[in-house]
Design a protein around this motif. Structure first.
Motif, mmCIF file in Angstrom:
data_model
loop_
_atom_site.group_PDB
_atom_site.id
_atom_site.type_symbol
_atom_site.label_atom_id
_atom_site.label_comp_id
_atom_site.label_asym_id
_atom_site.label_seq_id
_atom_site.Cartn_x
_atom_site.Cartn_y
_atom_site.Cartn_z
ATOM 1 N N ASN A 13 0.835 -1.209 0.000
ATOM 2 C CA ASN A 13 0.000 0.000 0.000
ATOM 3 C C ASN A 13 0.863 1.250 0.000
ATOM 4 O OD1 ASN A 13 -2.452 -1.289 -0.033
ATOM 5 N ND2 ASN A 13 -2.831 -1.087 2.159
ATOM 6 N N GLN A 16 2.454 1.693 -3.369
ATOM 7 C CA GLN A 16 1.413 2.122 -4.318
ATOM 8 C C GLN A 16 1.110 3.605 -4.111
ATOM 9 O OE1 GLN A 16 -0.374 1.059 -6.821
ATOM 10 N NE2 GLN A 16 -2.281 2.196 -6.760
ATOM 11 N N VAL A 20 1.645 6.554 -6.915
ATOM 12 C CA VAL A 20 0.535 7.402 -7.339
ATOM 13 C C VAL A 20 0.830 8.863 -7.008
ATOM 14 C CG1 VAL A 20 -1.893 7.968 -6.918
ATOM 15 C CG2 VAL A 20 -1.203 5.588 -7.276
ATOM 16 N N ARG A 35 -6.524 14.442 -0.367
ATOM 17 C CA ARG A 35 -7.735 13.707 -0.756
ATOM 18 C C ARG A 35 -7.655 13.295 -2.233
ATOM 19 N NH1 ARG A 35 -11.739 12.882 2.156
ATOM 20 N NH2 ARG A 35 -11.401 14.584 3.612
ATOM 21 N N ARG A 39 -7.726 9.506 -3.575
ATOM 22 C CA ARG A 39 -8.730 9.112 -4.566
ATOM 23 C C ARG A 39 -8.050 8.468 -5.783
ATOM 24 N NH1 ARG A 39 -11.542 13.445 -4.387
ATOM 25 N NH2 ARG A 39 -10.253 14.620 -5.834
ATOM 26 N N GLU A 40 -6.985 9.101 -6.277
ATOM 27 C CA GLU A 40 -6.254 8.563 -7.429
ATOM 28 C C GLU A 40 -5.664 7.184 -7.127
ATOM 29 O OE1 GLU A 40 -4.774 8.602 -11.322
ATOM 30 O OE2 GLU A 40 -6.109 10.086 -10.419
ATOM 31 N N ALA A 41 -5.254 6.983 -5.875
ATOM 32 C CA ALA A 41 -4.677 5.697 -5.472
ATOM 33 C C ALA A 41 -5.741 4.638 -5.195
ATOM 34 C CB ALA A 41 -3.813 5.885 -4.225
ATOM 35 N N GLY A 42 -7.005 5.080 -5.145
ATOM 36 C CA GLY A 42 -8.087 4.132 -4.881
ATOM 37 C C GLY A 42 -8.157 3.694 -3.432
ATOM 38 N N VAL A 43 -7.705 4.563 -2.525
ATOM 39 C CA VAL A 43 -7.771 4.259 -1.096
ATOM 40 C C VAL A 43 -8.491 5.397 -0.384
ATOM 41 C CG1 VAL A 43 -5.623 2.920 -1.129
ATOM 42 C CG2 VAL A 43 -5.552 5.348 -0.522
ATOM 43 N N THR A 47 -6.349 5.797 5.009
ATOM 44 C CA THR A 47 -5.223 4.930 4.629
ATOM 45 C C THR A 47 -4.011 5.780 4.256
ATOM 46 O OG1 THR A 47 -6.717 3.201 3.865
ATOM 47 C CG2 THR A 47 -4.467 3.144 3.009
#
Length: 189
Positions: A13, A16, A20, A35, A39-43, A47
């Motif tokens: 994580n 990643q 990102v 934020r 959002r771009e990282a999908g978390v 997190t």
């Protein structure tokens, strides 16, 4: 108390998030929000904050990760390519590093000014990486012997100032190729 290594999924994580964040910083016009990076990282934002409690901690991690990629990249490229080709490929890595600062410049400058990031140490590490390639190029006759790491660093900063990435990649590539022409020794006679 002994500190435990992070779990494998936590380490993934974090890596990643770093990847990102680096990508977002490169493409940003200004400093993106935490934020937006999450959002771009999908978390979730929690997190992101668990791994990087502040914007400064994220900027510091991205900055240090990029410096490590540049310094280890010099040795790795020399293991794969002749010195002149390694130098040219390393110049692209340097351009990527400069572009990363796009979306974190204000925070980065404040951190350098406060002493949170040792700019002089980074400069020393980068000059050492360039010197590693230059030394190999001199030994092989691939690169001129009268060029210093400082010469190359100054040239690269100039090139990426007038042709910043990603928007002016073609112009930057042309200027980097011209610089490489100047780094090759003149043919005998």
């Amino acid at each position: 108390m002994e500190r435990r290594a992070p779990r494998a999924d936590a380490a993934r994580n974090r890596e990643q998030l770093l990847a990102v964040a680096t990508r977002v910083f490169v493409s940003a016009d200004g400093e993106p929000s935490m934020r937006a990076i999450a959002r771009e990282a999908g978390v979730g934002i929690a997190t992101l904050y668990r791994h990087f409690p502040t914007r400064e901690s994220l900027v510091d991690a991205v900055y240090r990760d990029q410096v490590v990629r540049l310094t280890t990249g010099a040795r790795e490229l020399l293991g794969q390519l002749p010195p002149a080709a390694a130098m040219r490929r390393w110049m692209d890595l340097f351009g990527d590093w400069i572009a990363t600062k796009n979306g974190m410049l204000d925070t980065l400058l404040a951190m350098i000014e406060s002493g949170e990031i040792a700019h002089a140490q980074t400069r020393t590490e980068l000059l050492a990486a360039i010197t590693t390639i230059l030394d190999a190029g001199r030994a092989s006759g691939d690169l001129r012997s009268d060029v210093t790491a400082e010469d190359i660093a100054a040239s690269l900063i100039g090139i990426f100032t007038v042709a910043p990435r990603p928007g002016r990649k073609a112009k930057a590539d042309r200027l980097l190729n011209l610089l490489m022409d100047g780094l090759r020794p003149a043919p005998p006679g």
